[in-house]
Design a protein around this motif. Structure first.
Motif, PDB file in Angstrom:
ATOM      1  N   ALA A   1       0.844  -1.200   0.000  1.00  0.00           N
ATOM      2  CA  ALA A   1       0.000   0.000   0.000  1.00  0.00           C
ATOM      3  C   ALA A   1       0.878   1.248   0.000  1.00  0.00           C
ATOM      4  O   ALA A   1       1.800   1.376   0.805  1.00  0.00           O
ATOM      5  CB  ALA A   1      -0.916  -0.006   1.214  1.00  0.00           C
ATOM      6  N   THR A   2       0.574   2.171  -0.901  1.00  0.00           N
ATOM      7  CA  THR A   2       1.360   3.393  -1.098  1.00  0.00           C
ATOM      8  C   THR A   2       0.407   4.574  -1.128  1.00  0.00           C
ATOM      9  O   THR A   2      -0.487   4.639  -1.986  1.00  0.00           O
ATOM     10  CB  THR A   2       2.158   3.314  -2.414  1.00  0.00           C
ATOM     11  OG1 THR A   2       2.996   2.149  -2.376  1.00  0.00           O
ATOM     12  CG2 THR A   2       2.999   4.551  -2.622  1.00  0.00           C
ATOM     13  N   ILE A   3       0.575   5.522  -0.205  1.00  0.00           N
ATOM     14  CA  ILE A   3      -0.362   6.633  -0.041  1.00  0.00           C
ATOM     15  C   ILE A   3       0.277   7.930  -0.521  1.00  0.00           C
ATOM     16  O   ILE A   3       1.461   8.178  -0.294  1.00  0.00           O
ATOM     17  CB  ILE A   3      -0.779   6.757   1.433  1.00  0.00           C
ATOM     18  CG1 ILE A   3      -1.453   5.461   1.907  1.00  0.00           C
ATOM     19  CG2 ILE A   3      -1.723   7.939   1.643  1.00  0.00           C
ATOM     20  CD1 ILE A   3      -1.761   5.426   3.394  1.00  0.00           C
ATOM     21  N   PHE A   4      -0.519   8.759  -1.177  1.00  0.00           N
ATOM     22  CA  PHE A   4      -0.055  10.086  -1.598  1.00  0.00           C
ATOM     23  C   PHE A   4      -1.246  11.033  -1.649  1.00  0.00           C
ATOM     24  O   PHE A   4      -2.410  10.607  -1.637  1.00  0.00           O
ATOM     25  CB  PHE A   4       0.651  10.020  -2.959  1.00  0.00           C
ATOM     26  CG  PHE A   4      -0.196   9.468  -4.080  1.00  0.00           C
ATOM     27  CD1 PHE A   4      -0.856  10.313  -4.959  1.00  0.00           C
ATOM     28  CD2 PHE A   4      -0.321   8.090  -4.263  1.00  0.00           C
ATOM     29  CE1 PHE A   4      -1.632   9.810  -5.985  1.00  0.00           C
ATOM     30  CE2 PHE A   4      -1.087   7.575  -5.295  1.00  0.00           C
ATOM     31  CZ  PHE A   4      -1.743   8.430  -6.155  1.00  0.00           C
ATOM     32  N   ARG A   5      -0.942  12.330  -1.682  1.00  0.00           N
ATOM     33  CA  ARG A   5      -1.977  13.354  -1.718  1.00  0.00           C
ATOM     34  C   ARG A   5      -2.111  13.903  -3.144  1.00  0.00           C
ATOM     35  O   ARG A   5      -1.120  14.109  -3.834  1.00  0.00           O
ATOM     36  CB  ARG A   5      -1.634  14.490  -0.747  1.00  0.00           C
ATOM     37  CG  ARG A   5      -1.459  14.047   0.699  1.00  0.00           C
ATOM     38  CD  ARG A   5      -0.923  15.184   1.557  1.00  0.00           C
ATOM     39  NE  ARG A   5      -0.732  14.815   2.955  1.00  0.00           N
ATOM     40  CZ  ARG A   5       0.397  14.297   3.442  1.00  0.00           C
ATOM     41  NH1 ARG A   5       1.429  14.091   2.629  1.00  0.00           N
ATOM     42  NH2 ARG A   5       0.488  13.993   4.714  1.00  0.00           N
ATOM     43  N   HIS A   6      -3.361  14.155  -3.540  1.00  0.00           N
ATOM     44  CA  HIS A   6      -3.608  14.687  -4.880  1.00  0.00           C
ATOM     45  C   HIS A   6      -4.990  15.320  -4.903  1.00  0.00           C
ATOM     46  O   HIS A   6      -5.988  14.705  -4.519  1.00  0.00           O
ATOM     47  CB  HIS A   6      -3.520  13.554  -5.923  1.00  0.00           C
ATOM     48  CG  HIS A   6      -3.933  13.965  -7.305  1.00  0.00           C
ATOM     49  ND1 HIS A   6      -3.245  14.906  -8.048  1.00  0.00           N
ATOM     50  CD2 HIS A   6      -4.971  13.546  -8.082  1.00  0.00           C
ATOM     51  CE1 HIS A   6      -3.829  15.041  -9.222  1.00  0.00           C
ATOM     52  NE2 HIS A   6      -4.870  14.244  -9.269  1.00  0.00           N
TER      53      HIS A   6
END
Length: 515
Positions: free
Chosen positions: A356-361
């Motif tokens: 799982a890889t989280i980022f903001r967009h």
């Protein structure tokens, strides 16, 4: 999309476990929808030799455990095509006359029969899977299954059937979709099942001998201090020389995530002790010259842990380690850096998800991961979830799984913003797990849309020797990768074989050859 009734048309002479599993999955996805079978007359097109091969594999390789290829008794829930159905899922291949609003038909290398998938597997290839509109012939969705965990023809077909189920769900969820540049019909050279079985048994034996002689794959972490653009921005391993983080003979190191937190610098990574075969999260302290001191254990659970993804939120440091066998994606908060962490939330539950890889967009939080349903490979099905905050609630992307392709699905590190674009490192597992890396640009992302395109491709060798390239991450000037090398075991083949035989004597059910 809502449906009142879905009819699944199957051959009465060839009703299989995967088809019943499809019905149960659709019922779970659309609980208000009636999902029923229509049993069609017709002969079983599967050859006797293929049937015998599947039976032999079930006895020898699966110890008679159920498989998705098994024939099962007819369901009591049946329908006629005259039943008012919103959709007919044609698993026979020639259903045309129907009062249903739509007919969806799976394709295997462009063919309506799954014999084309059998031919592909026996020839050593992965078939292209698709779902077409039965009226127009337009391909709605398509994908390629991963055979990284496939065991013989049975394992290959389980991967195919599992991914066909995913694609059917995608086609039902987005009936207006249309695959671009879909693959044309492909006719494989027919292989002999008996020859395939003998090659597979020989390969399993050679693979076991190789594993007895080597630590394979033996993962190790590479690091360097770099100023200016790094691997993700340049698409190259060139620049300052890579150095190897201290290694252990009885364990490997993988999935590096560098960090500097409140004056302390280092790398979180997976450490897997070969004697326990269970991954844990460790931290290797660094100073400006490189690694210092011994690694520190950070998180240990009853299940395997890896890929210690890090994210800062509200002045706190959090980690989302890969823990697919736990059945959840769990968020941990750092209580005392780097050795004390506590689980604070399950972001997504009842899921078999990795990396799982989280980022903001665009004001939201996005999470990519690869998922599976107990069958097939671990690196081909890309899922996306999104939420208004790190703590949720996390929603499934409207078109998830958004991709089925071992070349571009599995995350390989944190998403990086560069020149106004989001760059997403991925593993190319089409030739085996963690073989190469690709850098993908996210071209479109919202709750219903996802598109990406490749901007660069990286392979091991040269400045980073070995036969695999698996993860890339950077924090400040500390850049880390990992890869695998050949490492002989510190024991003889004879001793290793004796250990395996002793294990078999203690547990007659244990395989003499590892799966």
């Amino acid at each position: 999309m809502t449906y009142r009734r879905i009819v699944i048309a199957v051959l009465s002479a060839r009703f299989m476990r995967w088809q019943e599993r499809l019905r149960l999955s659709l019922t779970k996805q659309w609980p208000e929808t009636e999902v029923i079978f229509r049993f069609e007359p017709g002969d079983d097109a599967q050859s006797e030799t293929v049937t015998q091969l599947l039976t032999l594999e079930r006895m020898l390789l699966r110890r008679s455990k159920p498989t998705l290829c098994d024939r099962i008794d007819k369901s009591a829930s049946t329908a006629t095509l005259e039943t008012n159905a919103d959709v007919v899922i044609d698993l026979v291949g020639d259903i045309s006359a129907t009062t249903a609003a739509r007919v969806l038909r799976p394709l295997y290398d462009g063919h309506t029969s799954d014999q084309a998938a059998v031919d592909a597997i026996l020839s050593g290839a992965a078939p292209t899977l698709a779902v077409e509109d039965g009226a127009t012939g337009a391909v709605i969705v398509e994908g390629v299954p991963s055979f990284e965990a496939a065991d013989g023809l049975t394992g290959g077909l389980e991967a195919v059937y599992s991914r066909i189920c995913f694609l059917i769900e995608k086609a039902l969820a987005d009936p207006d979709a249309q695959a671009a540049d879909h693959a044309k019909k492909c006719d494989r050279t027919k292989a002999r099942p008996a020859a395939f079985f003998l090659r597979n048994i020989a390969f399993r034996g050679l693979r076991e001998i190789y594993r007895l002689c080597t630590r394979s794959p033996h993962w190790r972490v590479g690091w360097r201090h770099v100023q200016g653009p790094g691997v993700i921005e340049t698409g190259s391993l060139t620049g300052p020389a890579w150095r190897v983080m201290p290694d252990q003979e009885v364990a490997f190191s993988a999935d590096p995530f560098p960090i500097e937190w409140r004056g302390k610098k280092g790398v979180f990574f997976e450490l897997l002790d070969y004697r326990r075969d269970l991954g844990e999260i460790f931290f290797q302290p660094f100073d400006d010259s490189g690694p210092v001191g011994a690694p520190v254990r950070s998180i240990q659970e009853r299940w395997h842990l890896s890929y210690p993804f890090l994210i800062e939120e509200g002045g706190e440091l959090y980690m989302v380690p890969e823990a697919s066998t736990s059945g959840a994606i769990t968020l941990y908060r750092c209580m005392e850096f780097p050795a004390t962490w506590e689980p604070v939330a399950n972001l997504v539950e009842n899921i078999e998800a990795a990396d799982a890889t989280i980022f903001r967009h665009n004001g939201r939080y996005w999470m990519t991961s690869v998922i599976r349903d107990g069958y097939g490979g671990y690196s081909d099905v890309l899922a996306i979830h999104h939420a208004p905050s790190l703590f949720g609630p996390w929603e499934r992307h409207g078109n998830s799984p958004v991709l089925i392709d071992p070349r571009y699905a599995r995350p390989a590190g944190a998403v990086v913003s560069h020149n106004g674009a989001l760059l997403r490192p991925v593993q190319d597992c089409s030739r085996g797990y963690g073989k190469n890396l690709a850098i993908m640009r996210i071209d479109a992302l919202d709750p219903e849309t996802f598109r990406q395109s490749q901007v660069s491709y990286l392979s091991p060798g040269g400045r980073w020797p070995g036969d695999r390239l698996h993860t890339i991450n950077r924090f400040g000037d500390l850049e880390c990768i990992d890869g695998a090398v050949f490492t002989p075991r510190p024991m003889s083949i004879r001793r290793a074989l004796h250990e395996r035989i002793d294990q078999r004597l203690e547990d007659p059910g244990a395989p003499l050859l590892a799966n």
